[in-house]
Motif scaffolding. Structure first.
Motif, short mmCIF file in Angstrom:
data_model
loop_
_atom_site.label_atom_id
_atom_site.label_comp_id
_atom_site.label_asym_id
_atom_site.label_seq_id
_atom_site.Cartn_x
_atom_site.Cartn_y
_atom_site.Cartn_z
N ALA A 140 0.83 -1.20 0.00
CA ALA A 140 0.00 0.00 0.00
C ALA A 140 0.86 1.25 0.00
O ALA A 140 0.62 2.20 -0.76
CB ALA A 140 -0.94 -0.02 1.20
N VAL A 141 1.89 1.27 0.85
CA VAL A 141 2.78 2.43 0.91
C VAL A 141 3.55 2.61 -0.39
O VAL A 141 3.82 3.73 -0.83
CB VAL A 141 3.74 2.29 2.11
N ARG A 142 3.87 1.50 -1.02
CA ARG A 142 4.61 1.56 -2.29
C ARG A 142 3.73 2.06 -3.43
O ARG A 142 4.19 2.85 -4.27
CB ARG A 142 5.15 0.16 -2.61
N ILE A 143 2.47 1.63 -3.48
CA ILE A 143 1.63 1.86 -4.64
C ILE A 143 0.71 3.08 -4.48
O ILE A 143 0.61 3.91 -5.37
CB ILE A 143 0.76 0.61 -4.92
N LEU A 144 0.02 3.20 -3.37
CA LEU A 144 -1.10 4.12 -3.27
C LEU A 144 -0.76 5.60 -3.31
O LEU A 144 -1.46 6.36 -3.99
CB LEU A 144 -1.91 3.80 -2.01
#
Length: 405
Positions: free
Chosen positions: A107-111
């Motif tokens: 989530a931290v990588r993508i969002l």
């Protein structure tokens, strides 16, 4: 590798191999990102009429070189990197990563970058309220891939992010299931066979759907959800998962010697030539099964890179600083390049006519690459720091730029 308490320590999530061969894989990310830009500029300058598509360059070699569609490379490499820890848990019975940790990191990588890009582009294209709120809602929730009208709205390339998110959800379920299924088997070879068989089934399902949809149901190729949904495109993730299983099964002992390395390099060249041939417009089975075949060929190419000893020309090219630099900012480049291209075209900054393809490509790259670098340092890197802060183990390099389209 053993931790201080005697247990086997975790490798960083997404670590490609025990030898830490990272730069070559980041080079692949750079290749994929640059090829995506080239492909979309190529599409922008391709005209369509009653006689079919007319590409901007008539030369067959140029068509094969510039019309690579490399989304399957993104999927294969992403699945490979993220499945490695699950494959080690199932085959070598190493401790696995908790699902909440995996999902938080993803989530931290993508969002942050994805939601920022979607909101910025949607707002620019919907200056008056209420705008196309359904389009915004679908893109923010990664459901645009199921909407045949809006699948390519806002940021056309973002449809692939829908599949990425679905793959993350599938992986946190399938990974522990694979470990459970392997527990009764004492022999390591049997555990490898169980994991490989599961990956093969996951690959076969979408291929079977493509055959049924095209030859049985006669679904038109413009029915985007039918051919872009997870039921039609998960084969590439399955190929990457299988590659992770093979890598773990072979381990360091799987490194190829000089003679085998030469054969592997020949196989890699053959895979590249086959990909070039497939990228040209073909009718029949080569067109229907282009993406499964491309996924397999990318898998062969990555496997030879991982298993062949360093020192060859291909490895040196992949480890080139400029290419790995592009790989580092590839996620930003992937999301921003199409809106930048459309904006440049609307501003009259791109030359017209089929002959404008080459100059337009240079202009798009000249603007998109600095924009991607700025986006990386402004959005992606701070998000990576948040992930580091949450990680309970500060002794390993938690931020590894896993391939995410």
């Amino acid at each position: 590798m053993t931790a201080a308490d005697g247990s086997r320590a975790h490798p960083p999530e997404g670590a490609p191999a025990r030898s830490g061969r990272v730069r070559e894989l980041e080079g692949y990310r750079g290749v994929a990102a640059l090829s995506t830009v080239v492909f979309h500029v190529w599409q922008h300058y391709t005209t369509y009429g009653p006689e079919g598509a007319r590409p901007p360059l008539a030369n067959g070699f140029a068509r094969a070189f510039f019309s690579f569609e490399v989304v399957d490379l993104f999927f294969v490499l992403s699945a490979y990197l993220l499945t490695l820890s699950y494959a080690r848990a199932a085959i070598d019975r190493e401790p696995g990563h908790p699902a909440r940790t995996f999902l938080f990191r993803r989530a931290v990588r993508i969002l942050p970058l994805y939601w920022t890009a979607i909101l910025v582009v949607w707002t620019a294209r919907n200056p008056g309220l209420p705008g196309d709120w359904r389009d915004l809602a679908e893109h923010l929730t990664f459901t645009q891939v199921f909407d045949g009208e809006r699948i390519f709205y806002t940021i056309g390339a973002s449809w692939s992010m829908s599949l990425e998110i679905m793959f993350y959800g599938a992986l946190v379920v399938l990974g522990p299931l694979a470990a459970r299924a392997c527990r009764p088997f004492a022999r390591r070879g049997a555990r490898v066979a169980v994991c490989a068989s599961g990956c093969a089934l996951l690959f076969a399902g979408p291929v079977a759907w493509l055959a049924v949809a095209h030859y049985g149901l006669r679904v038109p190729v413009t029915d985007w959800p039918a051919y872009y949904g997870p039921h039609a495109r998960f084969h590439a993730f399955a190929a990457g998962m299988l590659l992770a299983v093979v890598t773990v099964a072979l381990g360091e002992r799987g490194r190829l010697g000089a003679r085998a390395s030469a054969l592997a390099r020949a196989a890699a060249v053959g895979a590249l030539l086959a990909l070039a041939w497939l990228s040209k417009d073909h009718a029949g089975a080569a067109s229907v099964f282009y993406h499964p075949l491309a996924a397999l060929l990318w898998t062969v190419l990555i496997h030879t890179t991982v298993q062949v000893r360093r020192g060859g020309l291909w490895h040196r090219c992949l480890r080139a600083r400029w290419l790995t630099g592009v790989g580092l900012v590839s996620y930003s480049l992937y999301l921003w390049h199409e809106p930048i291209m459309i904006w440049l075209d609307g501003a009259g900054a791109l030359p017209g006519g089929p002959g404008g393809f080459g100059p337009a490509l240079l202009v798009v790259l000249a603007v998109a690459l600095p924009a991607a670098a700025a986006s990386y340092w402004a959005i992606e890197y701070p998000a990576a720091l948040l992930r580091r802060l949450r990680d309970s183990s500060h002794r390993r390099r938690d931020y590894y730029p896993e391939l995410s389209p």
